[in-house]
Design a protein around this motif. Sequence first.
Motif, PDB file in Angstrom:
ATOM      1  N   LEU A   1      -6.293  -3.163 -10.078  1.00 39.93           N
ATOM      2  CA  LEU A   1      -6.338  -4.294  -9.152  1.00 39.93           C
ATOM      3  C   LEU A   1      -5.453  -4.034  -7.932  1.00 39.93           C
ATOM      4  O   LEU A   1      -5.824  -4.362  -6.798  1.00 39.93           O
ATOM      5  CB  LEU A   1      -5.899  -5.570  -9.867  1.00 39.93           C
ATOM      6  N   THR A   2      -4.287  -3.441  -8.140  1.00 40.46           N
ATOM      7  CA  THR A   2      -3.404  -3.111  -7.017  1.00 40.46           C
ATOM      8  C   THR A   2      -4.104  -2.175  -6.041  1.00 40.46           C
ATOM      9  O   THR A   2      -4.039  -2.350  -4.816  1.00 40.46           O
ATOM     10  CB  THR A   2      -2.112  -2.459  -7.541  1.00 40.46           C
ATOM     11  N   SER A   3      -4.793  -1.161  -6.575  1.00 38.62           N
ATOM     12  CA  SER A   3      -5.505  -0.199  -5.721  1.00 38.62           C
ATOM     13  C   SER A   3      -6.624  -0.872  -4.946  1.00 38.62           C
ATOM     14  O   SER A   3      -6.774  -0.671  -3.727  1.00 38.62           O
ATOM     15  CB  SER A   3      -6.075   0.940  -6.569  1.00 38.62           C
ATOM     16  N   PHE A   4      -7.438  -1.673  -5.639  1.00 41.38           N
ATOM     17  CA  PHE A   4      -8.572  -2.312  -4.967  1.00 41.38           C
ATOM     18  C   PHE A   4      -8.113  -3.338  -3.929  1.00 41.38           C
ATOM     19  O   PHE A   4      -8.746  -3.497  -2.885  1.00 41.38           O
ATOM     20  CB  PHE A   4      -9.488  -2.969  -5.998  1.00 41.38           C
ATOM     21  N   GLN A   5      -7.026  -4.040  -4.219  1.00 39.69           N
ATOM     22  CA  GLN A   5      -6.521  -5.014  -3.254  1.00 39.69           C
ATOM     23  C   GLN A   5      -6.046  -4.306  -1.983  1.00 39.69           C
ATOM     24  O   GLN A   5      -6.290  -4.779  -0.863  1.00 39.69           O
ATOM     25  CB  GLN A   5      -5.372  -5.820  -3.870  1.00 39.69           C
ATOM     26  N   ALA A   6      -5.380  -3.177  -2.158  1.00 41.08           N
ATOM     27  CA  ALA A   6      -4.939  -2.401  -0.991  1.00 41.08           C
ATOM     28  C   ALA A   6      -6.141  -1.879  -0.209  1.00 41.08           C
ATOM     29  O   ALA A   6      -6.139  -1.869   1.037  1.00 41.08           O
ATOM     30  CB  ALA A   6      -4.046  -1.244  -1.437  1.00 41.08           C
ATOM     31  N   ALA A   7      -7.186  -1.439  -0.918  1.00 39.25           N
ATOM     32  CA  ALA A   7      -8.411  -0.979  -0.244  1.00 39.25           C
ATOM     33  C   ALA A   7      -9.055  -2.133   0.518  1.00 39.25           C
ATOM     34  O   ALA A   7      -9.543  -1.960   1.651  1.00 39.25           O
ATOM     35  CB  ALA A   7      -9.384  -0.399  -1.264  1.00 39.25           C
ATOM     36  N   PHE A   8      -9.076  -3.332  -0.079  1.00 38.49           N
ATOM     37  CA  PHE A   8      -9.663  -4.494   0.589  1.00 38.49           C
ATOM     38  C   PHE A   8      -8.891  -4.844   1.869  1.00 38.49           C
ATOM     39  O   PHE A   8      -9.494  -5.170   2.899  1.00 38.49           O
ATOM     40  CB  PHE A   8      -9.672  -5.686  -0.370  1.00 38.49           C
ATOM     41  N   ASP A   9      -7.567  -4.786   1.811  1.00 42.60           N
ATOM     42  CA  ASP A   9      -6.765  -5.096   3.003  1.00 42.60           C
ATOM     43  C   ASP A   9      -7.142  -4.176   4.157  1.00 42.60           C
ATOM     44  O   ASP A   9      -7.293  -4.618   5.312  1.00 42.60           O
ATOM     45  CB  ASP A   9      -5.273  -4.945   2.682  1.00 42.60           C
ATOM     46  N   ARG A  10      -7.285  -2.891   3.877  1.00 42.20           N
ATOM     47  CA  ARG A  10      -7.618  -1.931   4.938  1.00 42.20           C
ATOM     48  C   ARG A  10      -9.057  -2.112   5.413  1.00 42.20           C
ATOM     49  O   ARG A  10      -9.345  -2.058   6.618  1.00 42.20           O
ATOM     50  CB  ARG A  10      -7.381  -0.507   4.417  1.00 42.20           C
ATOM     51  N   ALA A  11      -9.983  -2.331   4.464  1.00 42.68           N
ATOM     52  CA  ALA A  11     -11.382  -2.517   4.851  1.00 42.68           C
ATOM     53  C   ALA A  11     -11.568  -3.800   5.651  1.00 42.68           C
ATOM     54  O   ALA A  11     -12.366  -3.843   6.602  1.00 42.68           O
ATOM     55  CB  ALA A  11     -12.261  -2.534   3.601  1.00 42.68           C
ATOM     56  N   SER A  12     -10.835  -4.850   5.294  1.00 40.65           N
ATOM     57  CA  SER A  12     -10.931  -6.110   6.041  1.00 40.65           C
ATOM     58  C   SER A  12     -10.415  -5.949   7.462  1.00 40.65           C
ATOM     59  O   SER A  12     -10.982  -6.505   8.418  1.00 40.65           O
ATOM     60  CB  SER A  12     -10.141  -7.208   5.315  1.00 40.65           C
ATOM     61  N   THR A  13      -9.341  -5.196   7.611  1.00 41.71           N
ATOM     62  CA  THR A  13      -8.817  -4.931   8.958  1.00 41.71           C
ATOM     63  C   THR A  13      -9.864  -4.227   9.810  1.00 41.71           C
ATOM     64  O   THR A  13     -10.083  -4.574  10.980  1.00 41.71           O
ATOM     65  CB  THR A  13      -7.537  -4.078   8.865  1.00 41.71           C
ATOM     66  N   LEU A  14     -10.541  -3.239   9.223  1.00 40.18           N
ATOM     67  CA  LEU A  14     -11.578  -2.517   9.955  1.00 40.18           C
ATOM     68  C   LEU A  14     -12.755  -3.412  10.301  1.00 40.18           C
ATOM     69  O   LEU A  14     -13.271  -3.384  11.434  1.00 40.18           O
ATOM     70  CB  LEU A  14     -12.062  -1.325   9.112  1.00 40.18           C
ATOM     71  N   SER A  15     -13.248  -4.203   9.326  1.00 38.28           N
ATOM     72  CA  SER A  15     -14.418  -5.040   9.591  1.00 38.28           C
ATOM     73  C   SER A  15     -14.103  -6.142  10.603  1.00 38.28           C
ATOM     74  O   SER A  15     -14.996  -6.609  11.313  1.00 38.28           O
ATOM     75  CB  SER A  15     -14.925  -5.658   8.287  1.00 38.28           C
ATOM     76  N   THR A  16     -12.842  -6.565  10.678  1.00 35.66           N
ATOM     77  CA  THR A  16     -12.438  -7.546  11.699  1.00 35.66           C
ATOM     78  C   THR A  16     -12.451  -6.894  13.079  1.00 35.66           C
ATOM     79  O   THR A  16     -12.874  -7.499  14.073  1.00 35.66           O
ATOM     80  CB  THR A  16     -11.038  -8.099  11.383  1.00 35.66           C
ATOM     81  N   ARG A  17     -11.979  -5.646  13.156  1.00 37.55           N
ATOM     82  CA  ARG A  17     -11.984  -4.943  14.441  1.00 37.55           C
ATOM     83  C   ARG A  17     -13.412  -4.636  14.899  1.00 37.55           C
ATOM     84  O   ARG A  17     -13.698  -4.645  16.097  1.00 37.55           O
ATOM     85  CB  ARG A  17     -11.211  -3.630  14.310  1.00 37.55           C
ATOM     86  N   TYR A  18     -14.320  -4.350  13.951  1.00 35.02           N
ATOM     87  CA  TYR A  18     -15.678  -3.925  14.298  1.00 35.02           C
ATOM     88  C   TYR A  18     -16.686  -4.733  13.474  1.00 35.02           C
ATOM     89  O   TYR A  18     -17.269  -4.238  12.509  1.00 35.02           O
ATOM     90  CB  TYR A  18     -15.858  -2.429  14.030  1.00 35.02           C
ATOM     91  N   PRO A  19     -16.937  -5.993  13.831  1.00 31.93           N
ATOM     92  CA  PRO A  19     -17.786  -6.867  13.018  1.00 31.93           C
ATOM     93  C   PRO A  19     -19.243  -6.430  12.956  1.00 31.93           C
ATOM     94  O   PRO A  19     -19.967  -6.847  12.042  1.00 31.93           O
ATOM     95  CB  PRO A  19     -17.644  -8.235  13.708  1.00 31.93           C
ATOM     96  N   ASP A  20     -19.705  -5.617  13.901  1.00 35.48           N
ATOM     97  CA  ASP A  20     -21.104  -5.180  13.908  1.00 35.48           C
ATOM     98  C   ASP A  20     -21.290  -3.777  13.347  1.00 35.48           C
ATOM     99  O   ASP A  20     -22.365  -3.187  13.470  1.00 35.48           O
ATOM    100  CB  ASP A  20     -21.656  -5.226  15.340  1.00 35.48           C
ATOM    101  N   ASN A  21     -20.255  -3.241  12.721  1.00 33.98           N
ATOM    102  CA  ASN A  21     -20.328  -1.885  12.171  1.00 33.98           C
ATOM    103  C   ASN A  21     -20.650  -1.976  10.678  1.00 33.98           C
ATOM    104  O   ASN A  21     -19.873  -2.501   9.875  1.00 33.98           O
ATOM    105  CB  ASN A  21     -18.990  -1.157  12.380  1.00 33.98           C
ATOM    106  N   GLY A  22     -21.823  -1.472  10.280  1.00 40.40           N
ATOM    107  CA  GLY A  22     -22.250  -1.559   8.882  1.00 40.40           C
ATOM    108  C   GLY A  22     -21.358  -0.794   7.938  1.00 40.40           C
ATOM    109  O   GLY A  22     -21.141  -1.204   6.789  1.00 40.40           O
TER     110      GLY A  22
END
Length: 931
Positions: A530-551
């Motif tokens: 869970l610690t690993s996946f939560q850290a992955a989610f934090d980074r992926a969310s940052t990216l998807s916020t920066r680039y909302p139209d990037n699949g």
Amino acid sequence: MNRDDEVFGQALDLTGAEREAYLEKIGQEDPALRARVEALLKAYDSADDFMDASPVERPPLAPEEKLGDRIGHYTLIRKLGEGGCGVVYLAEQSEPVRRAVALKVIKLGMDTVEVIARFEAERQALAMMDHPDIARVFDAGATATGRPFFVMEFVDGVPITRFCDQQALPMAQRLELFARVCVALQHAHQKGIIHRDIKPSNILVSLVDGVPTPKVIDFGIAKATQGRLTEQTLLTCLNQLIGTPAYMSPEQAEARELDIDTRSDVYSLGVLLYELLTGRPPYDPRTLQQAGIDEIRRIIREIDPPRPSAAVSTLTAADRTTVAAARKAVPTRLTSVLAGDLDWIVMRCLEKQRDRRYGTASELAEDVRRHLRNEPVVARPPSWVYKTQRFVARNQLACGSAVAVLLAIIIGAIAATTQAIRATRAERVAVTERDAAETARAAEAVAREDAQRRQEQAEDLLTFMIGDFRAGLEQLGRLDLLDAVGSRAMDYFSELPARDLSDTALTRQTAALTQIGEVRMDQANYDAALTSFQAAFDRASTLSTRYPDNGDMLFERAQAEFWIGFVHRRRGGFAAEREWMTRYRDSAVALAALEPESLRSQHELVYGHHNLAVLDFDRGDYGAALQGFEAEHQQIVAMLRDHPEDLQLQRGHVDVLSWLGQIAEREGDFGEAERFFTEMGTLLERLMEVSGHPRWKLRHAQGLAFLGDLQARRNELSAARATNQQARSEFGELVEQDPANQLWQVSALSLELQDAGVALTERQFAEAEQMVSRCLPQLEALVAAEPTSRKFGYHLAAAARLDATLKLLHHQDPEAARAAIQWAQSLLAPLATGEVERIERYVLHEYAVTELFVADLARNEMDASAHRAQIQRVIDRLSPLLSTTHDWRLLVPAAMAHQALGQTDQAAIMQQRLTDIGYRRAFPFSSFDPQ
């Protein structure tokens, strides 16, 4: 006199079978010569003065055996093949046992003194040996016409090279199979027998319980090294080759009888290995076939064949693709796979001087296995460079981890140095001129870029290790080796806040963290996952916020959302699971809107809806779950029509069939459930043939477990035992590959408990007790290692309840039984709390039968009020679910409870439902039985 005249003159002196036998022998040595001599004979026979010669009268030959004839106790079924002097039939033995055998008899017209001696040699050679990979001799005798025969084990297999190509065995499996052949030949050598005709057609391979199993056959030209196999030593005729030229050693080709020892077979094994690796023998058989005896001897004695790696490097692109596909290898990497150890091993076998070869077949087998274990082989000079290469190959993870740690240290040192440089230069800015300040800032930028470059190098290394290495180690079932790397990587990533990272770093770290989490999930280490996946989610969310139209960014966020939800599922956090699985479904819908035509988005949309169907299943809403799974099934089947080789789709197909089978079983449609589980098993068997990945064996074993449980509920106990045994065997192989994998361990133990339940039903107390005693301590250790796992706790509770049953029924020890059942109660208490609709049905079943067991103890102690109150608690707990259910897990304990309270009408309703769904056995040793 030239060679044609000499052979023609010899043939002219012979007639009938003798002439044919002579021409056949010539044809084996030189087909073109035979054709010319036959033309001369035909012209001679048609000459005008041919009838002037007196015909030579010869006694008629005895008729050849026909199919259906009996020889002793054996009836000939069909001809399997024939060699130089013997015909082999498939025969049926009628007494003292009925079985299929291979019967070999001397060919008609070949019963000369030499041939009979050779035939007798083979019979004695086989009779002297007793090895599972050598065909056994059952009987021997003579036909009615006096020709010798012997009967041996019938091997329903194909030549080893053809088998390996048909099954597309990868290099490692080919080498393991070859090593078994070497060990079998070693047994023959220890018995004093040299085979002298090792070739693919004399090593037949078949699948035995799904495992490729070789059998060495045809010792027809074997030579004894200790004592004589016949009364007189068998000498070859002048210029006659004994053996198959493409596979014979130089000394065998020279017909130097005194020089032929076990190392001649080692040479032939090298030829066989060459062909297994490259798809062709070292010398072209067509070239040898067209050459005369002297030329064959010269080629074998003087010409060195190319190394295997060199041989495949000269193939055409089409041939190389074919060879690589048969070995599940990449065509462009085929040469590099063979270069090195395998080249050295093969070429040592093919040394012209026998004292330079391996001394024994077992030495060859061990060197092959050294290569498979990534240990130095003895076939090559043990230079320090080579030894270092093999050490790194065996310890890639340790070496890679050391490099990663070293790089992390370097990064830290660089960061500290950079900070010191910044402070020093800041002071200089205040006291130096502007040019010096500009120089300092430029140097700082260089340092910053250098530190960033080193950070990227470290992250690339980590991504490679837990990405590419994971694929290789997963194939071997050794994911435990990645634990150290994952821990180091997590320590490193935790110091880097997502908001401060570049896009490249965020992308790289998201992939790495997801990989680490998956490894930890495979090990059932849920908190760390869970610690690993939560850290992955934090980074992926940052990216998807920066680039909302990037699949790509949206896809990575969706993966993290799924895994977080899945961790909560494994830990029993149902509310959190639904929240994250709903997030995942919404991300999948958004991805499909961004890229509606991509296969990736279709996959995600399928699984987004799939997960919510699973949640409906969990809460007992089987109608909604069935609707979701059927829609998923239709979509997957449609997608497979366009992408039939897509392994992800095939995996999804297997998964949805499993869920449809479970719903059918819960709804009481056992026949439909069996259909789904059987179809699932068929798909998995095909996938296991295509790919050796452990996931397919895991799913196949799980499907067998479902089927075995279903058979037990229908009182098909023998079938259930057989199915369970196959599933236990497959789980055992998985656990042996990766002993640290807790999920595989608990699955294997749950199957043993399932079998123990069947043994209890059959009143096989001792067998059941043995299985339960094995499971209990292992399950305790698993629960101690992962106390948050509901699955582990449930299985330990089930084992404790079975233990209590045995103590009461088998040992007549109520006190010990009470202690065991109280332990089961304490384990079930946290699992069975909360809204009854949200509790898994198997947990409710275990809870109910455990409480009924406690009630039985109270009844035995004449405590009627405690007995009645305990049963009423069970009824109250189950009653909200009983009105429409067809799930035997609820109906069985409910029927038992109503029956125990004398409520026969309510018990009859439950009993009728169980009868309607085909349930044939209630909880072992209850007073209630729907039969």
